[in-house]
Scaffold this motif. Sequence first.
Motif, PDB file in Angstrom:
ATOM      1  N   UNK A 149       0.952  -1.130  -0.129  1.00 27.46           N
ATOM      2  CA  UNK A 149       0.006  -0.053  -0.218  1.00 27.46           C
ATOM      3  C   UNK A 149       0.786   1.327  -0.081  1.00 27.46           C
ATOM      4  N   UNK A 150       0.906   1.948  -1.088  1.00 29.22           N
ATOM      5  CA  UNK A 150       1.819   3.162  -1.473  1.00 29.22           C
ATOM      6  C   UNK A 150       1.110   4.231  -0.980  1.00 29.22           C
ATOM      7  N   UNK A 151       1.710   5.196  -0.011  1.00 32.22           N
ATOM      8  CA  UNK A 151       0.882   6.347   0.378  1.00 32.22           C
ATOM      9  C   UNK A 151       0.979   7.269  -0.503  1.00 32.22           C
ATOM     10  N   UNK A 152       0.270   7.788  -1.224  1.00 31.96           N
ATOM     11  CA  UNK A 152       0.006   8.880  -2.363  1.00 31.96           C
ATOM     12  C   UNK A 152      -0.353  10.319  -1.448  1.00 31.96           C
ATOM     13  N   UNK A 153      -0.739   9.982  -0.485  1.00 31.08           N
ATOM     14  CA  UNK A 153      -1.071  11.093   0.767  1.00 31.08           C
ATOM     15  C   UNK A 153      -0.493  10.569   2.166  1.00 31.08           C
ATOM     16  N   UNK A 154      -0.591  11.667   2.983  1.00 31.49           N
ATOM     17  CA  UNK A 154      -0.085  11.044   4.133  1.00 31.49           C
ATOM     18  C   UNK A 154      -1.281  10.103   4.834  1.00 31.49           C
ATOM     19  N   UNK A 155      -0.746   8.876   5.525  1.00 35.58           N
ATOM     20  CA  UNK A 155      -1.730   8.050   6.275  1.00 35.58           C
ATOM     21  C   UNK A 155      -1.553   8.498   7.711  1.00 35.58           C
ATOM     22  N   UNK A 156      -2.810   8.916   8.270  1.00 31.56           N
ATOM     23  CA  UNK A 156      -2.803   9.250   9.745  1.00 31.56           C
ATOM     24  C   UNK A 156      -3.915   8.615  10.291  1.00 31.56           C
ATOM     25  N   UNK A 157      -3.685   8.564  11.698  1.00 35.23           N
ATOM     26  CA  UNK A 157      -4.935   7.766  12.442  1.00 35.23           C
ATOM     27  C   UNK A 157      -6.417   8.560  12.176  1.00 35.23           C
ATOM     28  N   UNK A 158      -6.255   9.785  11.947  1.00 31.32           N
ATOM     29  CA  UNK A 158      -7.455  10.614  11.708  1.00 31.32           C
ATOM     30  C   UNK A 158      -8.037  10.408  10.272  1.00 31.32           C
ATOM     31  N   UNK A 159      -7.176   9.929   9.213  1.00 32.69           N
ATOM     32  CA  UNK A 159      -7.700  10.226   7.812  1.00 32.69           C
ATOM     33  C   UNK A 159      -7.973   8.669   7.466  1.00 32.69           C
ATOM     34  N   UNK A 160      -7.964   7.720   7.836  1.00 29.62           N
ATOM     35  CA  UNK A 160      -8.207   6.450   7.408  1.00 29.62           C
ATOM     36  C   UNK A 160      -6.919   5.630   7.228  1.00 29.62           C
ATOM     37  N   UNK A 161      -6.016   5.730   7.757  1.00 30.37           N
ATOM     38  CA  UNK A 161      -4.692   5.021   7.891  1.00 30.37           C
ATOM     39  C   UNK A 161      -4.954   3.523   8.039  1.00 30.37           C
ATOM     40  N   UNK A 206     -12.001  10.698   9.843  1.00 27.58           N
ATOM     41  CA  UNK A 206     -12.545  11.712  10.680  1.00 27.58           C
ATOM     42  C   UNK A 206     -12.227  13.072  10.158  1.00 27.58           C
ATOM     43  N   UNK A 207     -11.101  13.012   9.186  1.00 26.74           N
ATOM     44  CA  UNK A 207     -10.599  14.385   8.764  1.00 26.74           C
ATOM     45  C   UNK A 207     -11.419  15.012   7.736  1.00 26.74           C
ATOM     46  N   UNK A 208     -10.851  16.242   7.268  1.00 25.03           N
ATOM     47  CA  UNK A 208     -11.770  16.864   6.202  1.00 25.03           C
ATOM     48  C   UNK A 208     -10.820  16.724   4.647  1.00 25.03           C
ATOM     49  N   UNK A 209      -9.975  15.649   4.844  1.00 22.06           N
ATOM     50  CA  UNK A 209      -9.356  15.431   3.396  1.00 22.06           C
ATOM     51  C   UNK A 209      -9.248  13.872   3.115  1.00 22.06           C
ATOM     52  N   UNK A 210      -8.762  13.625   1.824  1.00 18.15           N
ATOM     53  CA  UNK A 210      -8.884  12.361   1.478  1.00 18.15           C
ATOM     54  C   UNK A 210      -7.702  11.599   1.795  1.00 18.15           C
ATOM     55  N   UNK A 211      -7.629  10.347   1.850  1.00 12.09           N
ATOM     56  CA  UNK A 211      -6.562   9.353   2.106  1.00 12.09           C
ATOM     57  C   UNK A 211      -6.430   8.715   0.903  1.00 12.09           C
ATOM     58  N   UNK A 212      -5.293   8.935   0.171  1.00  9.97           N
ATOM     59  CA  UNK A 212      -4.965   8.162  -0.976  1.00  9.97           C
ATOM     60  C   UNK A 212      -3.947   6.963  -0.807  1.00  9.97           C
ATOM     61  N   UNK A 213      -4.145   6.041  -1.377  1.00  9.14           N
ATOM     62  CA  UNK A 213      -3.157   4.839  -1.087  1.00  9.14           C
ATOM     63  C   UNK A 213      -3.106   3.969  -2.777  1.00  9.14           C
ATOM     64  N   UNK A 214      -2.055   3.427  -3.055  1.00  7.22           N
ATOM     65  CA  UNK A 214      -2.037   2.562  -4.223  1.00  7.22           C
ATOM     66  C   UNK A 214      -1.611   1.426  -3.609  1.00  7.22           C
ATOM     67  N   UNK A 215      -2.621   0.634  -4.154  1.00 13.58           N
ATOM     68  CA  UNK A 215      -2.761  -1.047  -3.554  1.00 13.58           C
ATOM     69  C   UNK A 215      -2.242  -1.923  -4.706  1.00 13.58           C
ATOM     70  N   UNK A 216      -1.028  -2.421  -4.684  1.00 14.22           N
ATOM     71  CA  UNK A 216      -0.388  -3.378  -5.341  1.00 14.22           C
ATOM     72  C   UNK A 216      -0.016  -4.612  -5.032  1.00 14.22           C
ATOM     73  N   UNK A 217      -0.543  -5.692  -5.234  1.00 12.84           N
ATOM     74  CA  UNK A 217      -0.345  -6.946  -4.768  1.00 12.84           C
ATOM     75  C   UNK A 217       0.081  -7.928  -5.700  1.00 12.84           C
TER      76      UNK A 217
END
Length: 290
Positions: free
Chosen positions: A141-153, A199-210
């Motif tokens: 799971x490549x983080x295209x945005x920051x992953x945090x406890x609030x935004x859906x990490x 729970x944030x006001x921003x999207x959490x974007x990840x690239x899932x390659x398996x």
Amino acid sequence: MAELARFTLDTPDDEIVEVVRIDGGAIIEDAIDVDMLNWLEAELRPWIDRTPGGLDNFSGHNTTRTGALVARSPACRELVMHPKVIDMANRFLGPYTNKIQLHLTQVINIKPGQGTQPLHRDRDAWGGYVPRDIDPQFNTMWALSDFTPDNGGTRIVPGSPGWDPERRADDDEKTQAAMGAGSVLLYSGSVIHGGGENRSDAERTGINITYTLGWLRTEENQFLSCPPSIAKDLDPELADLMGYSMGNYALGYYSDPDGMPGPVDLLTPEIVLGRKPTSKHDNSSLLVGD
């Protein structure tokens, strides 16, 4: 609370693979640079914005999942073939197969207001038929945005690959993959995990390659997501990973429905794409009537 191990690109591959095998997950920080992130964002954002939300609670009504990344994004092709990840995938899956294959490519974009995804093991996609002592997947799971406890990490349960299937995780056994953009979460097919609540006001974007074992059916149908008309121009190693090659002796041969029957009517996908076979198996005995 349990924590995930964190590594750098300089960490030996064997060391990381062993942690993923036992803990179920690990993070490599700053695995790609800003230029690569910008390239990925530029190519993927138009596709992400056109993707509708999920149809059920598992996929997430406020979550979009954008696939066919090899066909759509040259930058993602480089991500799929990241040398360190490919080496680790081969080390992780190698005891159970002589060839790995690309299992899935998708951008998972968790929007504000999305609740937690049910915790699950990816290996359940095969209905429990893969023996428990075989882990069928190596995931990124490549983080295209920051992953945090609030935004859906991503939520993950370290150590759960070795648990009995019926065991459920207590809250103090769970953690979240908090990581900066450009980092990558590595996780197994047997680890308990799931998307987090945004729970944030921003999207959490990840690239899932398996990646998965060469003898299993893949989750994403690569031949429809990236048909031969596109695959013929791909790097041969990438096309091979997608299944445009023999997976083993007699696994994945092709008979041309429009071709004239000849002395050899069973072709390898590589020949169809105009290349020499890359499989280490000799296919010369695949003759009509054998």
